[in-house]
Design an enzyme around this catalytic site. Structure first.
Site, mmCIF file in Angstrom:
data_model
loop_
_atom_site.group_PDB
_atom_site.id
_atom_site.type_symbol
_atom_site.label_atom_id
_atom_site.label_comp_id
_atom_site.label_asym_id
_atom_site.label_seq_id
_atom_site.Cartn_x
_atom_site.Cartn_y
_atom_site.Cartn_z
ATOM 1 N N HIS A 131 -23.102 8.601 39.452
ATOM 2 C CA HIS A 131 -23.055 9.479 38.278
ATOM 3 C C HIS A 131 -22.529 10.849 38.734
ATOM 4 O O HIS A 131 -22.790 11.255 39.865
ATOM 5 C CB HIS A 131 -24.478 9.596 37.748
ATOM 6 C CG HIS A 131 -24.626 10.307 36.437
ATOM 7 N ND1 HIS A 131 -24.573 11.673 36.320
ATOM 8 C CD2 HIS A 131 -24.859 9.835 35.189
ATOM 9 C CE1 HIS A 131 -24.771 12.013 35.064
ATOM 10 N NE2 HIS A 131 -24.948 10.919 34.347
ATOM 11 N N ASP A 208 -30.806 8.682 43.926
ATOM 12 C CA ASP A 208 -30.744 9.012 42.505
ATOM 13 C C ASP A 208 -31.430 7.862 41.781
ATOM 14 O O ASP A 208 -30.865 6.779 41.635
ATOM 15 C CB ASP A 208 -29.288 9.145 42.063
ATOM 16 C CG ASP A 208 -29.163 9.363 40.560
ATOM 17 O OD1 ASP A 208 -30.173 9.230 39.841
ATOM 18 O OD2 ASP A 208 -28.037 9.661 40.107
ATOM 19 N N LYS A 234 -35.870 9.443 30.737
ATOM 20 C CA LYS A 234 -35.415 8.050 30.856
ATOM 21 C C LYS A 234 -36.570 7.101 31.151
ATOM 22 O O LYS A 234 -36.390 5.890 31.229
ATOM 23 C CB LYS A 234 -34.357 7.928 31.958
ATOM 24 C CG LYS A 234 -33.060 8.681 31.624
ATOM 25 C CD LYS A 234 -31.940 8.250 32.535
ATOM 26 C CE LYS A 234 -30.837 9.275 32.632
ATOM 27 N NZ LYS A 234 -29.792 9.106 31.603
ATOM 28 N N CYS A 373 -20.224 9.503 32.329
ATOM 29 C CA CYS A 373 -20.347 10.437 33.461
ATOM 30 C C CYS A 373 -20.031 9.769 34.791
ATOM 31 O O CYS A 373 -20.625 10.101 35.823
ATOM 32 C CB CYS A 373 -21.736 11.077 33.529
ATOM 33 S SG CYS A 373 -22.180 11.990 32.075
HETATM 34 C C1 LIG Z 1 -27.658 7.398 37.537
HETATM 35 C C2 LIG Z 1 -27.873 8.703 36.847
HETATM 36 N N1 LIG Z 1 -27.975 9.813 37.573
HETATM 37 C C3 LIG Z 1 -28.187 11.009 37.008
HETATM 38 C C4 LIG Z 1 -28.304 11.154 35.645
HETATM 39 C C5 LIG Z 1 -28.502 12.519 35.072
HETATM 40 O O1 LIG Z 1 -29.744 12.636 34.464
HETATM 41 P P1 LIG Z 1 -30.116 13.923 33.638
HETATM 42 O O2 LIG Z 1 -29.019 14.130 32.647
HETATM 43 O O3 LIG Z 1 -31.417 13.575 32.987
HETATM 44 O O4 LIG Z 1 -30.239 15.061 34.586
HETATM 45 C C6 LIG Z 1 -28.205 10.020 34.842
HETATM 46 C C7 LIG Z 1 -28.321 10.135 33.377
HETATM 47 O O5 LIG Z 1 -27.434 9.928 32.616
HETATM 48 C C8 LIG Z 1 -27.975 8.771 35.456
HETATM 49 O O6 LIG Z 1 -27.846 7.664 34.730
#
Ligand SMILES: Cc1ncc(COP(=O)(O)O)c(C=O)c1O
Lengths: 417, 138
Positions: A131, A208, A234, A373
């Protein structure tokens, strides 16, 4: 919707009653089929009520007021921190830092650890399925420090190719940042093997866990990792709260990231001493009610049991896999069922993902379309966008069927036979 | 105005676009994308000596709205003068599509319009550069 004839370790129909939003019809009157859980999940009543309880009964700032409400809210907050510690199997509660989410957790490590410990020529090991939250902070700090980014190659089916790990994991590697579960491919990565091999080279490991925590992949000591980041929203908790776990020794060696109130012990005019963990990394007023709400969310998922949740979600994913593959022109991206969690992203010939999402929405089916993303991953896939369906503990088999029917409807609109 | 985004007019242009391809020697070419969606549109114009669009071609990829609107625009602007295109408004572009777009999808529907406008301004700049006393855009 019922779970017609299929076994689950819990009663899905009853569980759905815990989520007020799920039986609210959409503006058009249609029932909601919510399959955008990878973006954020819906909240159970117990979490919503916890927020209300907090604001109605013991709202105050934490660690400050010498008054009854201040005491009460601090007790509640620290109880939530202990719940997170127990969930992650961390050794010490001081290793649990509250942040605003996964993004901030990773930025904290990139800045507070990276700025202090990265030297020119050091390497950070990433991969293309990350991400942007686990890529861009590393690009920035690597650029600043003169460090280099390297990438674990992917296999053709979208897993990390660990046969090539030794080509990219070297004595110069200072940290391996890796997702426990891809938010697009659904791939569940073998954190244990990666961590063991990284540690053998003297590199740290950051996981992550934004996508993996809701499905029960949560432990920081089995396998042992050094940093572990996830988001409350989440895992059935509120937005605005996240967690960074870090090993005490490493956190103590790092300098603060954000500076201000709460993170200091003594402030003089020209310099300051910093507070002990975890306050050292919790500058300012943290999202108090949200952290307490996260505690309630952890209670909720543990009440159902991660094993039961994972088993139910696996059934849903298997059904989706099976049915989606029968749709002409539909291509699922990522690995087979054995290597994935409850995320299925796909393309459909002749129907662009945005059109797909718009047409699915007409049938009440909420999915996500775009690059999610993960632009480098989509470049690797050779498409600009995919449609993603992601399943949570409250989804039903009937909802998978609704998804497939809606995709067929979209194909008809686009005059596909 | 149709309320159905995916009516035949849009789908026909999406499936059988007008002038999808490239010119040998375009007077001007430009492209842009919607980073969020990944929609991309590339336009090429052949402008004659009377500042009239002789041919307009596009290429790109993305959702039906972004691609069909590019096709519709190419068909519409051939024969028009740069003066006319300078006055061409976003509202007129949306009217050309004959469907009502939600705010979110207007970005898709206006992508090719944005590219066209940039090209018109660039042509003005070029002219301005050639005859500075004239002061550029007429
Ligand atoms: C794998 C992963 N990492 C990081 C994030 C970022 O999370 P947040 O937007 O809650 O900071 C997400 C969320 O979309 C994700 O799916």
């Amino acid at each position: 919707m019922s779970n017609a004839g299929l076994d689950s370790a819990y009663d899905v129909a009853a569980v759905r009653q815990d989520f007020p939003i799920l039986d609210k019809p959409l503006p058009g009157g249609m029932p909601l089929v919510y399959l955008d859980n990878g973006a954020t999940v819906q909240k159970p009543r117990s979490v919503i009520e916890k927020l209300v309880e907090c604001y109605e009964n013991y709202n105050a700032n934490v660690h400050r007021g010498i008054h009854s409400l201040g005491d009460q809210v601090t007790t509640e907050l620290e109880a939530a921190r202990e719940k997170v510690r127990a969930l992650l199997g961390a050794d010490e509660v001081e290793e649990i830092l509250f942040t605003s989410g996964t993004t901030m957790s990773i930025n904290l490590v990139a800045n507070a650890w990276g700025r202090k410990f990265l030297r020119a020529g050091d390497e950070l090991l990433l991969n293309e399925m990350e991400h942007h939250a686990n890529l861009v902070p590393w690009q920035q700090i690597a650029h600043e420090r003169g460090a280099k980014l390297r990438f674990i190659p992917l296999t053709a089916d979208g897993r990390l190719d660990l046969t090539a790990l030794d080509d990219v994991l070297t004595d110069r590697t200072k940290l391996v940042a890796v997702t426990a579960m891809s938010n697009v491919l659904g791939t569940i990565n073998p954190i244990g093997e990666i961590a063991a091999r990284a540690h053998a080279r003297g590199a740290l490991v950051l996981v992550d866990a934004a996508q993996s925590v809701p499905h029960g992949l949560v432990n920081v000591n089995d396998p042992r990792v050094d940093f572990f980041a996830f988001s409350g929203h989440k895992v059935y908790g509120p937005t605005g709260i996240g967690v960074l776990y870090g090993r005490r020794k490493i956190l103590e060696a790092m300098d603060p990231f954000l500076c201000g109130g709460n993170m200091i012990r003594r402030v003089r005019k020209e310099s300051s001493d910093f507070a002990e963990l975890p306050s050292k990394f919790e500058a300012g007023t943290i999202p108090i009610a949200q952290a307490i709400g996260l505690g309630a969310a952890i209670d909720y998922v543990q009440g159902l049991g991660f094993e039961a949740i994972a088993a139910h979600e696996h059934q849903l994913t298997a059904r989706a896999f099976d049915q989606l593959q029968q749709i002409p022109g539909l291509q699922i991206v990522g690995p087979g069922l054995a290597h994935r969690g409850s995320i299925v992203s796909f393309t459909v010939e002749g129907v662009h993902p945005h059109d797909m999402a718009e047409l699915l929405d007409r049938k009440g089916v909420a999915v996500r379309a775009g690059h999610h993303c993960t632009m480098p991953l989509h470049e690797w896939l050779g498409v600009t966008a995919t449609t993603r369906a992601s399943f949570a503990l409250y989804n039903t088999h009937a909802e998978i069927d609704a998804l497939c029917e809606a995709i067929q409807y979209a194909r008809q609109v686009f005059r596909r036979k | 105005m149709s309320d159905d985004l995916y009516d035949d007019y849009i789908l026909d242009h999406y499936e059988s676009p007008y002038h999808r391809g490239h010119l040998e020697q375009p007077t001007i070419a430009h492209e842009d994308d919607n980073p969020l969606c990944g929609d991309r549109v590339h336009l090429e114009l052949l402008v004659d000596e009377h500042d009239r669009i002789k041919e307009a071609w596009f290429d790109g990829h993305g959702c039906a709205i972004s691609q069909a609107s590019a096709s519709i625009l190419m068909k519409d602007i051939e024969g028009k003068t740069l003066d006319e295109l300078r006055d061409f408004q976003a509202k007129q572009m949306l009217d050309l599509l004959k469907v009502r777009l939600t705010a979110a999808r207007q970005k898709c529907g206006l992508l090719s319009f944005k590219v066209l406008k940039t090209m018109v301004y660039t042509l003005d700049e070029r002219k301005g550069a050639m005859s500075p006393t004239q002061g550029g855009r007429g």
